[in-house]
Design a protein around this motif. Structure first.
Motif, PDB file in Angstrom:
ATOM      1  N   GLN A 145      46.220  42.040  42.088  1.00  0.00           N
ATOM      2  CA  GLN A 145      47.525  42.360  41.535  1.00  0.00           C
ATOM      3  C   GLN A 145      47.668  41.442  40.223  1.00  0.00           C
ATOM      4  O   GLN A 145      47.839  40.160  40.482  1.00  0.00           O
ATOM      5  CB  GLN A 145      48.463  41.713  42.371  1.00  0.00           C
ATOM      6  CG  GLN A 145      48.608  43.120  43.521  1.00  0.00           C
ATOM      7  CD  GLN A 145      49.763  42.878  44.673  1.00  0.00           C
ATOM      8  OE1 GLN A 145      51.044  42.907  44.173  1.00  0.00           O
ATOM      9  NE2 GLN A 145      49.420  42.724  45.622  1.00  0.00           N
ATOM     10  N   ARG A 146      47.698  41.690  39.079  1.00  0.00           N
ATOM     11  CA  ARG A 146      47.871  41.041  37.754  1.00  0.00           C
ATOM     12  C   ARG A 146      48.768  41.897  36.935  1.00  0.00           C
ATOM     13  O   ARG A 146      48.620  43.141  36.755  1.00  0.00           O
ATOM     14  CB  ARG A 146      46.299  40.800  37.115  1.00  0.00           C
ATOM     15  CG  ARG A 146      45.619  39.850  38.174  1.00  0.00           C
ATOM     16  CD  ARG A 146      46.175  38.570  38.180  1.00  0.00           C
ATOM     17  NE  ARG A 146      46.375  37.546  37.147  1.00  0.00           N
ATOM     18  CZ  ARG A 146      45.774  36.606  36.895  1.00  0.00           C
ATOM     19  NH1 ARG A 146      44.690  36.289  37.492  1.00  0.00           N
ATOM     20  NH2 ARG A 146      45.872  35.868  35.864  1.00  0.00           N
ATOM     21  N   LEU A 147      49.347  41.093  36.037  1.00  0.00           N
ATOM     22  CA  LEU A 147      50.140  41.678  35.179  1.00  0.00           C
ATOM     23  C   LEU A 147      51.405  42.557  35.573  1.00  0.00           C
ATOM     24  O   LEU A 147      51.890  43.408  34.935  1.00  0.00           O
ATOM     25  CB  LEU A 147      49.337  42.382  34.041  1.00  0.00           C
ATOM     26  CG  LEU A 147      48.392  41.904  33.328  1.00  0.00           C
ATOM     27  CD1 LEU A 147      47.570  42.581  32.245  1.00  0.00           C
ATOM     28  CD2 LEU A 147      48.667  40.466  32.700  1.00  0.00           C
ATOM     29  N   GLY A 148      51.795  42.423  37.003  1.00  0.00           N
ATOM     30  CA  GLY A 148      52.644  43.474  37.464  1.00  0.00           C
ATOM     31  C   GLY A 148      52.016  44.671  38.000  1.00  0.00           C
ATOM     32  O   GLY A 148      52.583  45.562  38.491  1.00  0.00           O
ATOM     33  N   LEU A 149      50.637  44.915  37.805  1.00  0.00           N
ATOM     34  CA  LEU A 149      50.079  46.003  37.921  1.00  0.00           C
ATOM     35  C   LEU A 149      48.815  45.889  39.068  1.00  0.00           C
ATOM     36  O   LEU A 149      48.438  44.867  39.557  1.00  0.00           O
ATOM     37  CB  LEU A 149      49.017  46.351  36.784  1.00  0.00           C
ATOM     38  CG  LEU A 149      49.650  46.845  35.301  1.00  0.00           C
ATOM     39  CD1 LEU A 149      49.065  46.863  34.316  1.00  0.00           C
ATOM     40  CD2 LEU A 149      50.153  48.432  35.737  1.00  0.00           C
ATOM     41  N   VAL A 150      48.722  46.987  39.897  1.00  0.00           N
ATOM     42  CA  VAL A 150      47.763  46.997  40.903  1.00  0.00           C
ATOM     43  C   VAL A 150      46.380  47.630  40.295  1.00  0.00           C
ATOM     44  O   VAL A 150      46.258  48.361  39.611  1.00  0.00           O
ATOM     45  CB  VAL A 150      48.200  47.990  41.965  1.00  0.00           C
ATOM     46  CG1 VAL A 150      47.009  48.012  43.023  1.00  0.00           C
ATOM     47  CG2 VAL A 150      49.447  47.321  42.535  1.00  0.00           C
ATOM     48  N   TRP A 151      45.224  46.777  40.493  1.00  0.00           N
ATOM     49  CA  TRP A 151      44.003  46.955  39.824  1.00  0.00           C
ATOM     50  C   TRP A 151      43.188  46.991  41.079  1.00  0.00           C
ATOM     51  O   TRP A 151      43.062  46.439  42.259  1.00  0.00           O
ATOM     52  CB  TRP A 151      43.312  45.640  39.156  1.00  0.00           C
ATOM     53  CG  TRP A 151      44.051  45.255  38.086  1.00  0.00           C
ATOM     54  CD1 TRP A 151      45.440  44.839  38.286  1.00  0.00           C
ATOM     55  CD2 TRP A 151      44.138  45.539  36.776  1.00  0.00           C
ATOM     56  NE1 TRP A 151      45.904  44.414  36.873  1.00  0.00           N
ATOM     57  CE2 TRP A 151      45.141  44.951  35.957  1.00  0.00           C
ATOM     58  CE3 TRP A 151      43.044  46.062  35.834  1.00  0.00           C
ATOM     59  CZ2 TRP A 151      45.164  44.824  34.524  1.00  0.00           C
ATOM     60  CZ3 TRP A 151      42.941  46.035  34.723  1.00  0.00           C
ATOM     61  CH2 TRP A 151      44.163  45.468  33.894  1.00  0.00           C
ATOM     62  N   ILE A 152      42.149  48.194  40.756  1.00  0.00           N
ATOM     63  CA  ILE A 152      41.021  48.707  41.894  1.00  0.00           C
ATOM     64  C   ILE A 152      39.826  48.431  41.347  1.00  0.00           C
ATOM     65  O   ILE A 152      39.660  49.013  40.199  1.00  0.00           O
ATOM     66  CB  ILE A 152      41.418  50.113  42.706  1.00  0.00           C
ATOM     67  CG1 ILE A 152      42.848  50.026  43.331  1.00  0.00           C
ATOM     68  CG2 ILE A 152      40.469  50.385  43.370  1.00  0.00           C
ATOM     69  CD1 ILE A 152      43.105  51.284  43.817  1.00  0.00           C
ATOM     70  N   TYR A 153      38.695  48.098  42.054  1.00  0.00           N
ATOM     71  CA  TYR A 153      37.469  47.848  41.393  1.00  0.00           C
ATOM     72  C   TYR A 153      36.537  49.042  42.181  1.00  0.00           C
ATOM     73  O   TYR A 153      36.693  49.256  43.397  1.00  0.00           O
ATOM     74  CB  TYR A 153      36.768  46.452  42.010  1.00  0.00           C
ATOM     75  CG  TYR A 153      35.475  46.483  41.387  1.00  0.00           C
ATOM     76  CD1 TYR A 153      35.048  45.896  40.100  1.00  0.00           C
ATOM     77  CD2 TYR A 153      34.123  46.565  42.126  1.00  0.00           C
ATOM     78  CE1 TYR A 153      33.837  45.986  39.750  1.00  0.00           C
ATOM     79  CE2 TYR A 153      32.998  46.449  41.910  1.00  0.00           C
ATOM     80  CZ  TYR A 153      32.880  46.057  40.590  1.00  0.00           C
ATOM     81  OH  TYR A 153      31.425  45.937  40.063  1.00  0.00           O
ATOM     82  N   VAL A 154      35.958  49.907  41.312  1.00  0.00           N
ATOM     83  CA  VAL A 154      35.157  50.793  41.780  1.00  0.00           C
ATOM     84  C   VAL A 154      33.606  50.557  41.496  1.00  0.00           C
ATOM     85  O   VAL A 154      33.272  50.498  40.290  1.00  0.00           O
ATOM     86  CB  VAL A 154      35.509  52.225  41.192  1.00  0.00           C
ATOM     87  CG1 VAL A 154      34.522  53.250  41.640  1.00  0.00           C
ATOM     88  CG2 VAL A 154      36.877  52.749  41.573  1.00  0.00           C
ATOM     89  N   GLY A 155      32.697  50.328  42.369  1.00  0.00           N
ATOM     90  CA  GLY A 155      31.473  49.626  42.175  1.00  0.00           C
ATOM     91  C   GLY A 155      30.955  49.231  43.214  1.00  0.00           C
ATOM     92  O   GLY A 155      31.388  49.173  44.316  1.00  0.00           O
ATOM     93  N   ALA A 156      29.663  48.892  43.113  1.00  0.00           N
ATOM     94  CA  ALA A 156      28.695  48.218  44.070  1.00  0.00           C
ATOM     95  C   ALA A 156      28.425  47.000  43.682  1.00  0.00           C
ATOM     96  O   ALA A 156      28.291  46.327  42.602  1.00  0.00           O
ATOM     97  CB  ALA A 156      27.479  49.182  44.418  1.00  0.00           C
ATOM     98  N   GLY A 157      27.783  46.162  44.709  1.00  0.00           N
ATOM     99  CA  GLY A 157      27.188  44.845  44.527  1.00  0.00           C
ATOM    100  C   GLY A 157      28.641  43.859  44.453  1.00  0.00           C
ATOM    101  O   GLY A 157      29.566  44.040  44.772  1.00  0.00           O
ATOM    102  N   PRO A 158      28.081  42.492  43.965  1.00  0.00           N
ATOM    103  CA  PRO A 158      29.046  41.487  43.624  1.00  0.00           C
ATOM    104  C   PRO A 158      30.221  42.006  43.009  1.00  0.00           C
ATOM    105  O   PRO A 158      30.275  42.554  41.896  1.00  0.00           O
ATOM    106  CB  PRO A 158      28.496  40.514  43.158  1.00  0.00           C
ATOM    107  CG  PRO A 158      26.978  40.683  43.126  1.00  0.00           C
ATOM    108  CD  PRO A 158      26.839  42.224  43.367  1.00  0.00           C
TER     109      PRO A 158
END
Ligand code: FES
Length: 397
Positions: A145-158
């Motif tokens: 959660q940053r800037l009042g937004l929800v962020w999701i990471y789509v990916g693999a690895g670190p």
């Protein structure tokens, strides 16, 4: 993340010289950018904003991102993201109920999953000794959660920190912002190309109320310059009117419109000190995975083109003013009273209209489209991991 590799490439592309750039060539089509051409569902290994944090509560909600359906559930201050598909019979977990803290239960047979890990921790219709417990899980996604937004990471690895995918100036300075997030028709690549497109604003938007009292150029000469992760449109010449042989004069000038401040941020007479310090060489910039920055003298407008699926894009817009105190409060009021509708509504609604009706390829590009071809080249050279298909049940363990 391959920005570092990109920095070693020639940093400048122009629309009026033929060599050493990402030129517009006769017969060029999307096969010139095979990675970009295949990225219909977007690019993996990035953080994407998917909505305002305040919109997500204890009740599960679904979002679609890069073609994947994701259930978002809040527990206290934390928001968790799980693949929105129960591995039992494929029912969306976003339809589920909250029977126990830190879990979500599928609405069909009560399979119950830990929010943090996705582990199947109970099967309510098979008793406490259900042998399938602990043997499978649904996929979870990193959430921030940053800037009042929800962020999701789509990916693999670190997983990189979310700050990697947020402009530095939004992390290093105080600011006040207004914003809106909509799902719009069209593929994310058309939205990104529209944003960085050199040619359209001065014609499409000359009817926008946002520009009612400000003149826009008739045509420009532009080069594209790389500045860190950003490609920047740099105006080498601005022409406010022109005589078209056999047709007459065309201009955006009207008696009621005033000329704008100089186009380059930092060169106007009233430039915000933070924006001035960024020393951005042009008005409009773009970076991976699809973030536009439009730097006005007093504020910066950002828009993220978040892939939803093949035919839809989540259009996240924020306008940031780097001020505190009364000036910040006045800006917030001004945003809510007018800017939100004028700029983030009617003005960018014209862009949404064009993104919706664009139908390429095939296409025949013209000189100002060096902005589009250079953006495509940036994607191509960055060798991103392309999202190829939505997550299916067999991806669960
Ligand atoms: Fe989810 Fe049966 S489909 S518990």
């Amino acid at each position: 993340m391959t920005i570092e590799r990109e920095a070693a490439q020639p940093p400048v592309w122009q629309n009026d010289t033929p060599e050493g750039q990402a030129p517009v060539r006769e017969g060029q089509d999307w096969s010139s950018w095979p990675t970009y051409d295949s990225a219909v569902l977007g690019l993996r290994d990035y953080w994407y904003p998917v909505g305002w944090a305040e919109q997500f509560g204890r009740k599960p909600q679904t979002v679609r991102l890069l073609g994947e359906d994701i259930a978002l559930v809040r527990e206290g201050d934390e928001i968790y993201a799980l693949h929105d598909r129960c591995p039992h019979r494929g029912v969306p977990l976003s339809l589920g109920r909250r029977q126990f803290p830190d879990t979500v239960s599928c609405p069909y047979h009560g399979w119950t999953f830990e929010l943090k890990t996705g582990n199947l921790c109970a099967v309510l219709t098979d008793g406490p000794d259900s042998p399938i417990c602990g043997k499978l899980k649904v996929r979870t996604y990193p959430v921030a959660q940053r800037l009042g937004l929800v962020w999701i990471y789509v990916g693999a690895g670190p997983v990189p920190p979310v700050e990697r995918d947020i402009p530095d100036e939004l992390l290093e300075h105080d600011f006040v912002m207004g914003g809106r997030s909509d799902i719009r028709n069209g593929n994310w690549r058309f939205a990104a190309e529209n944003g960085f497109d050199e040619g359209h604003a001065k014609y499409l938007h000359n009817t926008a109320l946002w520009r009612l009292f400000k003149v826009m150029p008739a045509w420009n000469k532009t080069r594209i310059q790389q500045e860190g992760p950003w490609l920047v449109r740099v105006q080498e010449e601005l022409h406010w009117e022109a005589e078209y042989p056999g047709l007459g004069v065309w201009t955006n000038k009207r008696w009621w419109k005033r000329m704008p401040l100089p186009d380059r941020p930092g060169k106007g007479s009233r430039v915000n000190p933070v924006i001035d310090s960024l020393n951005i060489p042009g008005f409009v910039s773009i970076r991976l995975p699809g973030l536009l920055r439009v730097a006005y003298p007093q504020f910066i407008h950002y828009e993220w083109y978040v892939p939803v699926d093949e035919d839809h894009v989540r259009y996240v817009q924020i306008m940031a003013r780097f001020e505190r105190g009364l000036t910040a409060a006045a800006f917030k009021l001004k945003y809510l009273a007018g800017i939100r509708w004028l700029f983030h509504g009617q003005f960018t609604g014209q862009d949404a209209w064009m993104v919706d009706v664009s139908d390429a390829p095939p296409e025949r590009l013209y000189r100002p489209d060096v902005s589009i071809t250079t953006w495509r080249r940036l994607v191509e050279r960055s060798k991103p991991v392309v999202q190829t298909r939505p997550l299916r049940a067999k991806d669960e363990s």
